[in-house]
Design an enzyme around this catalytic site. Structure first.
Site, mmCIF file in Angstrom:
data_model
loop_
_atom_site.group_PDB
_atom_site.id
_atom_site.type_symbol
_atom_site.label_atom_id
_atom_site.label_comp_id
_atom_site.label_asym_id
_atom_site.label_seq_id
_atom_site.Cartn_x
_atom_site.Cartn_y
_atom_site.Cartn_z
ATOM 1 C CB CYS A 61 83.846 74.670 111.560
ATOM 2 S SG CYS A 61 82.260 75.457 111.248
ATOM 3 C CB CYS A 121 78.759 66.757 115.507
ATOM 4 S SG CYS A 121 77.658 65.483 114.941
ATOM 5 C CB CYS A 126 82.080 67.038 118.307
ATOM 6 S SG CYS A 126 82.327 67.035 116.540
#
Length: 141
Positions: A87, A8, A80
């Site tokens: 990412c 996250c 999230c």
């Protein structure tokens, strides 16, 4: 054992909860990690509501992906939307998004601590339910 990481933004709340539940339910199946795209420090309320259900994450610490051991992840689960968007690149493994609302953002204008903790508890329970279904979520991926 397969390696799984929950990712996250700050590795302070949702990914830490997911790591705690994954260790509880699937710790014999996966080597479990969590990290953030940034490091925000542990969220005290997240630790409190996890302790209420018998999962102690007080020894966890907020960390970035770069701080993790050099591990080849079989699965990276973003928890999230911000982490999904940013990412980091993983050359192997499967990236899966299972999003949860952000308790600190949801409670920023709530003054009553009981109401605040209820929001954290709701998200915690959603994460737990999701982690219990982890084999289904991973499917054949």
């Amino acid at each position: 054992m397969k390696n799984i990481m929950f990712l996250c933004t700050g590795n302070s709340c949702r990914s830490q909860m997911a790591e705690g539940f994954c260790r509880k339910y699937w710790g014999e199946v996966f080597n479990v990690y969590s990290a953030g795209t940034q490091k925000h420090g542990m969220n005290v309320r997240a630790m409190k509501v996890m302790e209420e259900v018998g999962v102690d994450i007080s020894s966890h610490h907020s960390k970035t992906v770069e701080e993790l051991p050099d591990v080849k992840f079989d699965y990276v689960i973003t928890v999230c939307d911000a982490a999904k968007e940013t990412c980091p690149y993983f050359p192997s493994g499967t990236i899966i998004h299972v999003g949860f609302q952000d308790p600190p953002a949801l409670t920023k204008d709530i003054k009553d601590e009981g109401e605040v903790l209820n929001v954290y508890r709701r998200v915690r329970d959603e994460i737990e339910a999701s982690i219990k279904k982890l084999p289904q979520i991973l499917g054949n991926k």
